[in-house]
Design an enzyme around this catalytic site. Structure first.
Site, PDB file in Angstrom:
ATOM      1  CB  SER A 120      -0.825   0.051   1.189  1.00 22.35           C
ATOM      2  OG  SER A 120      -1.835  -0.895   1.083  1.00 22.35           O
TER       3      SER A 120
ATOM      4  CG  ASP B  78      -6.937  -5.904   2.240  1.00 24.95           C
ATOM      5  OD1 ASP B  78      -7.782  -6.202   1.598  1.00 24.95           O
ATOM      6  OD2 ASP B  78      -6.230  -5.047   2.106  1.00 24.95           O
TER       7      ASP B  78
ATOM      8  CE  LYS C  95     -11.327  -5.127  -0.226  1.00 24.06           C
ATOM      9  NZ  LYS C  95     -10.286  -4.271  -0.237  1.00 24.06           N
TER      10      LYS C  95
END
Length: 416
Positions: free
Chosen positions: A11, A298, A325
Site C-alpha cells: 500500500s 484485508d 475484492k
C-alpha cells in the site's frame, strides 16, 4: 522460535511510486525509494508509472499510452485521475477479476470534470470490462464521493487534484470505510510537500480543501515500512500454531491501518510481545469476539480463521465490501473454512464463526479435518488456507496457490 523478516508494504509503495513520479515531472527531483516487494501488484504500478513518466516528458509525441494494471485495483484507481491531471490519453488494461470491481463512482466524477472515459468489453472474457480508455484533461472544481465504496477512489483524487491549475474540494459523504488508507495517502502527500486541509463533520462526512498549482517537491529518500496486511498471517500463525513466531520489520507507529491486527489479536486473548526489533506471537488460548469489518477489510480472512481457532462465537459485521475484492471474499472465506471442517455462517454483510470448541461435528479431535480447497484466485484466501493447515489433521491442498504472487511471491517459502 521462528523469525520472519516481513516484506515492504504494498500500500505504501503504490503511493510513493506515484509521488516520486510526480516529483520528477513537477520539479525534476528524483527521490530514492527503498523497498523489498516484488509482487505482481507492485510491478504493475512500477511499469505504469514508468510509462506515464516517459509520456509526460515527451508530450509532443501525442500518443495514447497503454497501462497494464494486471489485477491491481490500486494501480487502476490511483492512476485514472493522475493521467487526467497530466493531460495524457491512456488505455488501461484490466486482468482477472479487476474488471468486476466497482469503478463507476470514480469514473462519473472524472467525466463530470473534463475527462472522457470509455469502457470496453470482450465477449469471450469472464470479466465484464477488460479495457478502460481515458482521454482529456481533468479540471479543478468540487468533487463528491460516497465514503463506503472504496477509499482508493478518494486517495486517487487526493493525489491528482493538487497539481491542477485551480483549487478544488472533495466532499466524502457518510462514514468513510478503510479510513486509515486515506490517512496513508495524506501522509505521503505531506512528505512530498503538499498541503491538503481536512474538515470532518460530526456525522462522519469529510470535506477536503485542495489548493491547486502545487508541486510534488520535498523528499530525497524514502524507506518503505513492513507490510502489516501480510504480517498479520504470520502473527496469527504464532497464536494458533505450536511455536512462537517473531515478525520483524513491522513499525507500530506506521500509518497502515492493518496494524490494528495487534488490537484484534489481543482482544481474542492472544499473547504478544511488541518490541522495536519485532513482534512475537505466542501460542495462546483464544476466545471469540465481535469485529467491525469496515475499517480493515484485508484483515477479515485472517480474523475469521482466528475465530475458528477460538472458543465461543466470533461475529464479523459491516463487511459487505469484501464481496467486491479479488473474489467474493465473504463467500470464499466461508467456503474454504467449511470445506476443511469449520462451522461458519455467511451473512449478507458478514460472518458468524463457531470456534472448534463449540462445533466439532466436522472436526477431528478439536482440529479441522483438512482437505482440498479453492483460493478463488485470491491471495488473501490462499494465505488464510495455508495458516489453517496449522490446526488441520490432514494437509490443506490449495488450488490456484500461485495467487499469493499478487502481494507476496515468497509467502510459501517463508511459511514453511
Amino acid at each position: 522460535m521462528k523469525e520472519i523478516q516481513i516484506i515492504s508494504s504494498k500500500s505504501e509503495i503504490h503511493r510513493y511510486l506515484i509521488g516520486a513520479m510526480l516529483a520528477e515531472i513537477g520539479c525534476g527531483k528524483v527521490p530514492e525509494l527503498i523497498y523489498n516487494n516484488e509482487s505482481k501488484d507492485v510491478r504493475a504500478t512500477e511499469v505504469c508509472v514508468a510509462e506515464i513518466l516517459h509520456a509526460a516528458k515527451n508530450k509532443e509525441d501525442d500518443t495514447e499510452i497503454v497501462l497494464n494494471c494486471g489485477e491491481s485495483g490500486s494501480t487502476l484507481r490511483f492512476l485514472l485521475p493522475i493521467v487526467g491531471a497530466l493531460g495524457l490519453d491512456a488505455e488501461f488494461i484490466l486482468e482477472g477479476k479487476l474488471g468486476e470491481r466497482p469503478l463507476e463512482p470514480l469514473v462519473n466524477e472524472l467525466m463530470a470534470h473534463g475527462m472522457t472515459i470509455e469502457w470496453e468489453k470482450e465477449e469471450t472474457q469472464r470479466s465484464p470490462y477488460t479495457k478502460v480508455c481515458a482521454r482529456g484533461s481533468l479540471e479543478s472544481g468540487n468533487y463528491k464521493l460516497a465514503g463506503n465504496v472504496s477509499s482508493q477512489f478518494i486517495s486517487g483524487l487526493l493525489m491528482a487534484l493538487p497539481i491542477l491549475q485551480g483549487d478544488s474540494t472533495l466532499r466524502v459523504e457518510g462514514k468513510t470505510e478503510s479510513a486509515p488508507y486515506i490517512e496513508m495517502t495524506l501522509a505521503m502527500a505531506g512528505d512530498f510537500g503538499l498541503e491538503i486541509a481536512e474538515d470532518k463533520a460530526s456525522e462522519g462526512s469529510c470535506l477536503y480543501h485542495i489548493r491547486g498549482n502545487q508541486v510534488y517537491s520535498k523528499g530525497e529518500k524514502w524507506i518503505a515500512g513492513g507490510d502489516w496486511s501480510n504480517g498479520a498471517f504470520f502473527l496469527a500463525a504464532g497464536l494458533i500454531g505450536d511455536e512462537p513466531i517473531k515478525v520483524m520489520g513491522l513499525d507500530i507507529s506506521s500509518t497502515q491501518g492493518d496494524k490494528g491486527i495487534i488490537d484484534y489479536l489481543k482482544a481474542f486473548g492472544g499473547k504478544l510481545d511488541v518490541a522495536d526489533d519485532g513482534i512475537i506471537a505466542y501460542p495462546s488460548e483464544l476466545r471469540g469476539i465481535e469485529i467491525d469489518g469496515s475499517q480493515n477489510p484485508d484483515l477479515v480472512p485472517v480474523l475469521a480463521l482466528i475465530g475458528i481457532a477460538s472458543k465461543g462465537i466470533t461475529r464479523i459485521t459491516n463487511a459487505k465490501r469484501l464481496r467486491y475484492k479479488e473474489s467474493d471474499r465473504l463467500n470464499a472465506i466461508a467456503q474454504v473454512l467449511k470445506t476443511i471442517g469449520g462451522d461458519i455462517e455467511e451473512l449478507t454483510d458478514g460472518l458468524i464463526i463457531r470456534g472448534l470448541a463449540c462445533s466439532g461435528e466436522n472436526t477431528v479431535g478439536g482440529r479441522l479435518k483438512g482437505g482440498e480447497v479453492s483460493s478463488q484466485r485470491d491471495h488473501r484466501i490462499a494465505m488464510m488456507a495455508t495458516v489453517a493447515s496449522l490446526i488441520s489433521e490432514e494437509p490443506v491442498i490449495i488450488k490456484d496457490r500461485e495467487s499469493v504472487n499478487k502481494s507476496y511471491p515468497g509467502f510459501y517459502d517463508i511459511f514453511i
